[in-house]
Scaffold this motif. Structure first.
Motif, short mmCIF file in Angstrom:
data_model
loop_
_atom_site.label_atom_id
_atom_site.label_comp_id
_atom_site.label_asym_id
_atom_site.label_seq_id
_atom_site.Cartn_x
_atom_site.Cartn_y
_atom_site.Cartn_z
N LEU A 293 0.80 -1.21 0.00
CA LEU A 293 0.00 0.00 0.00
C LEU A 293 0.84 1.27 0.00
N ALA A 294 2.02 1.23 0.56
CA ALA A 294 2.84 2.43 0.66
C ALA A 294 4.30 2.04 0.74
N ASP A 295 5.15 2.93 0.23
CA ASP A 295 6.58 2.67 0.21
C ASP A 295 7.30 4.01 0.10
N GLN A 296 8.32 4.21 0.92
CA GLN A 296 9.07 5.45 0.88
C GLN A 296 10.44 5.25 1.50
N ILE A 297 11.36 6.16 1.19
CA ILE A 297 12.69 6.18 1.81
C ILE A 297 12.73 7.34 2.79
N VAL A 298 13.10 7.04 4.02
CA VAL A 298 13.08 8.02 5.11
C VAL A 298 14.50 8.28 5.59
N SER A 299 14.84 9.54 5.72
CA SER A 299 16.16 9.90 6.24
C SER A 299 16.08 10.45 7.66
N GLY A 300 14.88 10.76 8.13
CA GLY A 300 14.72 11.31 9.47
C GLY A 300 14.44 10.26 10.51
N ALA A 301 13.91 10.72 11.65
CA ALA A 301 13.69 9.81 12.78
C ALA A 301 12.34 9.12 12.73
N ASP A 302 11.41 9.62 11.91
CA ASP A 302 10.06 9.05 11.88
C ASP A 302 9.64 8.72 10.45
N ALA A 303 8.84 7.66 10.36
CA ALA A 303 8.19 7.31 9.10
C ALA A 303 6.71 7.61 9.24
N ASP A 304 6.19 8.52 8.43
CA ASP A 304 4.80 8.96 8.52
C ASP A 304 4.07 8.55 7.26
N PHE A 305 3.03 7.71 7.40
CA PHE A 305 2.27 7.21 6.27
C PHE A 305 0.91 7.88 6.13
N GLY A 306 0.63 8.88 6.96
CA GLY A 306 -0.67 9.53 6.87
C GLY A 306 -1.79 8.64 7.37
N ASN A 307 -2.99 8.94 6.93
CA ASN A 307 -4.17 8.19 7.39
C ASN A 307 -4.32 6.89 6.62
N LEU A 308 -4.65 5.82 7.31
CA LEU A 308 -4.97 4.52 6.70
C LEU A 308 -6.32 4.06 7.22
N ASP A 309 -7.03 3.28 6.40
CA ASP A 309 -8.28 2.69 6.86
C ASP A 309 -8.00 1.73 8.02
N ASP A 310 -9.02 1.53 8.85
CA ASP A 310 -8.89 0.54 9.92
C ASP A 310 -8.62 -0.83 9.32
N GLY A 311 -7.81 -1.62 10.02
CA GLY A 311 -7.53 -2.97 9.54
C GLY A 311 -6.24 -3.51 10.10
N ALA A 312 -5.86 -4.70 9.64
CA ALA A 312 -4.60 -5.35 10.04
C ALA A 312 -3.58 -5.15 8.93
#
Length: 430
Positions: A293-312
């Protein structure tokens, strides 16, 4: 992680000028009593007359008489085959299929065939399932071409050949049943041929470099000049623009505190702490990351994926080395249940007014707590099961107070509570 038994893999690098290498372009056949080249050609080859090519290639003096047990090399291009297909098991975002100059959007469940190509745009993902159960995950910004997708009449041998012109592809290859089965993925300067393994191939357009990272199995890498590099499980390969290659051990899996906790805030976030190198982070609906569903490269201290639907969901992180190789994955399961809460407090003629609001699915009830002077003991006021989004308290004695409100969510047979931070108010008589 369970390793597949007898996993074998090979990568052949192209010549210096960068043309794709050819790996294992022959099928082998062991001659049995009664075989003749003419008979084999009639049964297995596209043209009966091509027996002459096989005769010359294998130095057979008499096409009617071949010693039993002789191992013949039969070029794949001469052999009869049945077309195979790849099924799109998962599609998210803008994914297109091209054939020649025609391009059209695709959807989950659609079948793809030899000669077609899959293209994913930014934020889009796709997964393919092959006839033998092998799977290919295609992340964002990738161009993947199906070079070959066929089953030969000879031994029902499979021939899967893919080409990554941009981006990456992760393959989970089912153990091949025949020595003539072939599964390979090309990048501009490398061909990765495998027999039951878990690996990733990539081409980084910005640096003009090819990469291969092996989670399970092993690679034997032929490089310019005829030397060979061993790339075992847990190692990676980088091929530079000039054809030179290097290998190194992949960085170990990251230990991420709290990665498996319930995600109930407005944004799904993971604390990566201080990392010396960038980290590739991904989210999928399944542990195999086929429904990504999502993929990114992070250089900071946190990975933020924004809002996601409820689920596993599943979260995966790979540390990226200074040489650009992506490390071994750390994978965590987590649940998403949106249940936000925020509040405010103010004085009014009728007393102190505490208000709150939030977002969440299911039945929501609120728990208001007010502590006097400190938070060590029982709450001075503790009201649970509130449906209203405010409470008014009058005639509070002078003093320092600390308050908070919890949003108690009942959804899908589960209960979770999210509290606001403790806030302080001072009550003083005029």
């Amino acid at each position: 992680m369970k390793h597949l038994a007898l996993s074998v893999a090979a990568i052949s690098l192209a010549a210096f000028f960068g043309a794709p290498a050819k790996a294992n372009d022959d099928l082998t056949y062991k001659v049995v009593r009664g075989d003749t080249l003419i008979g084999l050609a009639d049964k297995y080859m596209l043209r009966a007359s091509d027996y002459r090519i096989v005769q010359k290639r294998n130095r057979i003096a008499n096409p009617h008489v071949i010693p039993v047990g002789t191992i013949l090399k039969l070029p794949r291009t001469l052999l009869k085959f049945q077309p195979s297909t790849a099924r799109l098991s998962s599609v998210k975002g803008q994914v297109t299929m091209t054939e020649g100059n025609n391009a059209k959007a695709v959807s989950s469940g659609q079948l793809l065939s030899e000669g077609q190509a899959v293209k994913t745009s930014g934020g889009a993902f796709a997964s393919l399932v092959l006839e033998d159960g092998s799977r290919i995950s295609v992340p964002s910004n990738t161009d993947l071409k199906i070079v070959r997708l066929r089953r030969y009449i000879l031994e029902s041998a499979l021939d899967y050949d893919f080409q990554v012109d941009r981006g990456s592809a992760r393959s989970k290859v089912a153990p091949l049943k025949s020595a003539n089965d072939r599964y390979q993925v090309r990048t501009p300067r490398a061909v990765s041929a495998v027999r039951g393994t878990d690996f990733q191939t990539r081409f980084d357009y910005s640096t003009n470099r090819d990469f291969a990272e092996v989670d399970e199995g092993a690679l034997a890498v032929g490089v310019k000049g005829g030397s060979e590099l061993a790339v075992p499980a847990g190692s990676g390969l980088a091929v530079n623009a000039d054809g030179s290659a290097l290998t190194e051990a992949l960085l170990p899996p990251l230990a991420i505190d709290g990665a498996g906790k319930l995600q109930n805030e407005s944004s799904v976030r993971f604390a990566l702490a201080a990392q010396k190198t960038p980290v590739r982070v991904s989210i999928a609906k399944d542990a195999g990351f086929e429904e990504q569903l999502a993929d990114q490269i992070v250089s900071g201290a946190d990975a933020d994926f924004g809002n996601l639907d409820d689920g596993a969901y599943f979260f995966r992180a790979r540390a990226i080395s200074a040489k650009g190789l992506e490390g071994l994955p750390a994978t965590y399961a987590f649940k998403r249940r949106l249940n936000t809460i925020s509040g405010s407090a103010g004085s009014a003629d009728e007393g102190w007014v505490f208000k709150w609001s939030g977002q969440g699915r299911g039945t929501i009830r609120y728990n208001f707590q007010l502590f006097r002077n400190n938070t060590d003991g029982p709450a001075f006021v503790d009201e649970a099961g509130l449906a209203a989004q405010q409470i008014i308290l009058s005639e509070l004695p002078d003093g320092d107070y600390y308050w908070r409100v919890g949003s108690v969510q009942f959804a899908d047979g589960e209960t979770n509570t999210n509290w606001t931070p403790l806030e302080k108010i001072i009550v003083a008589s005029n």
